[in-house]
Design a protein around this motif. Structure first.
Motif, mmCIF file in Angstrom:
data_model
loop_
_atom_site.group_PDB
_atom_site.id
_atom_site.type_symbol
_atom_site.label_atom_id
_atom_site.label_comp_id
_atom_site.label_asym_id
_atom_site.label_seq_id
_atom_site.Cartn_x
_atom_site.Cartn_y
_atom_site.Cartn_z
ATOM 1 N N THR A 1 -1.909 0.939 -1.963
ATOM 2 C CA THR A 1 -2.657 -0.259 -1.567
ATOM 3 C C THR A 1 -2.001 -1.525 -2.101
ATOM 4 O O THR A 1 -2.087 -2.580 -1.472
ATOM 5 C CB THR A 1 -4.121 -0.188 -2.040
ATOM 6 N N VAL A 2 -1.344 -1.415 -3.256
ATOM 7 C CA VAL A 2 -0.620 -2.569 -3.799
ATOM 8 C C VAL A 2 0.507 -2.964 -2.849
ATOM 9 O O VAL A 2 0.656 -4.141 -2.495
ATOM 10 C CB VAL A 2 -0.062 -2.265 -5.208
ATOM 11 N N PHE A 3 1.273 -1.974 -2.394
ATOM 12 C CA PHE A 3 2.375 -2.281 -1.479
ATOM 13 C C PHE A 3 1.872 -2.710 -0.104
ATOM 14 O O PHE A 3 2.504 -3.533 0.564
ATOM 15 C CB PHE A 3 3.344 -1.102 -1.390
ATOM 16 N N ALA A 4 0.714 -2.199 0.306
ATOM 17 C CA ALA A 4 0.113 -2.654 1.565
ATOM 18 C C ALA A 4 -0.259 -4.130 1.461
ATOM 19 O O ALA A 4 -0.019 -4.912 2.386
ATOM 20 C CB ALA A 4 -1.115 -1.814 1.900
ATOM 21 N N GLU B 1 3.696 -10.911 3.705
ATOM 22 C CA GLU B 1 5.012 -11.262 4.257
ATOM 23 C C GLU B 1 4.916 -11.438 5.767
ATOM 24 O O GLU B 1 3.981 -10.955 6.410
ATOM 25 C CB GLU B 1 6.037 -10.168 3.928
ATOM 26 N N LYS B 2 5.918 -12.112 6.324
ATOM 27 C CA LYS B 2 5.984 -12.281 7.770
ATOM 28 C C LYS B 2 6.170 -10.907 8.418
ATOM 29 O O LYS B 2 6.955 -10.078 7.948
ATOM 30 C CB LYS B 2 7.148 -13.206 8.135
ATOM 31 N N LEU C 1 6.379 -1.871 3.290
ATOM 32 C CA LEU C 1 5.788 -0.841 4.147
ATOM 33 C C LEU C 1 6.421 0.528 3.861
ATOM 34 O O LEU C 1 5.715 1.542 3.760
ATOM 35 C CB LEU C 1 5.966 -1.212 5.621
ATOM 36 N N MET C 2 7.731 0.564 3.714
ATOM 37 C CA MET C 2 8.418 1.821 3.411
ATOM 38 C C MET C 2 8.010 2.361 2.031
ATOM 39 O O MET C 2 7.815 3.569 1.870
ATOM 40 C CB MET C 2 9.941 1.635 3.473
ATOM 41 N N LEU C 3 7.846 1.474 1.059
ATOM 42 C CA LEU C 3 7.384 1.902 -0.266
ATOM 43 C C LEU C 3 5.956 2.456 -0.190
ATOM 44 O O LEU C 3 5.638 3.462 -0.835
ATOM 45 C CB LEU C 3 7.458 0.741 -1.261
ATOM 46 N N SER D 1 -7.824 0.391 -8.199
ATOM 47 C CA SER D 1 -7.515 -0.705 -7.262
ATOM 48 C C SER D 1 -8.039 -2.034 -7.783
ATOM 49 O O SER D 1 -7.394 -3.078 -7.619
ATOM 50 C CB SER D 1 -8.105 -0.405 -5.884
ATOM 51 N N MET D 2 -9.206 -1.993 -8.418
ATOM 52 C CA MET D 2 -9.763 -3.211 -8.997
ATOM 53 C C MET D 2 -8.858 -3.723 -10.121
ATOM 54 O O MET D 2 -8.603 -4.928 -10.221
ATOM 55 C CB MET D 2 -11.177 -2.950 -9.521
#
Length: 144
Positions: free
Chosen positions: A23-26, A32-33, A43-45, A80-81
């Motif tokens: 979720t962090v990488f999402a 980002e653009k 996205l790949m990460l 996540s929090m």
């Protein structure tokens, strides 16, 4: 339902922590653009983490009752929090904290065998739930 070992709970939480980093990488990708280089990297990460998580999750549910595994997975909200606070500097409300405490106590009920311990935890959960729906709660007026 048999008692779950502390080691198993720790392994479950490590797997859940790995999952929450997706979720962090999402979130980073969303900033980002669309289809930019950074977007694709994030996205790949995210997909790599989800792949690793899927393999680890499959292995842990071989050895753990599914209901126990999913109850422990609910702590993903807690992790996540934390990430939202420390990485993205987002605010955490008192309702978020009380909600996570209720989830944690629910997990304790599920993972506990002794009846008197369950009764105490259930009482505490009911008090926290009452505070969530009560705007005039002493807890809210002293904290807020």
């Amino acid at each position: 339902m048999k008692k779950v070992s502390l080691k198993r709970i720790i392994v479950l939480q490590i797997i859940v922590i790995i999952y929450t980093f997706s979720t962090v990488f999402a979130k980073l990708a969303s900033q980002e653009k669309f289809f930019s280089f950074k977007f694709i990297i994030f996205l790949m990460l995210e997909l790599l983490i989800l792949f690793i998580y899927a393999i680890l999750w499959q292995q842990i549910i071989k050895k753990t009752e599914l209901s126990i595994a999913y109850m422990n997975k609910s702590l993903a909200l807690f992790w996540s929090m934390l990430w939202s606070f420390f990485i993205f500097e987002e605010k955490i409300s008192i309702n978020n904290i009380i909600g996570v405490v209720i989830i944690l106590l629910g997990i304790m009920i599920i993972n506990t065998e002794k009846e008197e311990e369950k009764e105490y935890v259930e009482w505490f959960v009911s008090v926290c739930t009452a505070c969530l729906v009560c705007n005039d709660c002493v807890f809210f007026t002293s904290v807020a």
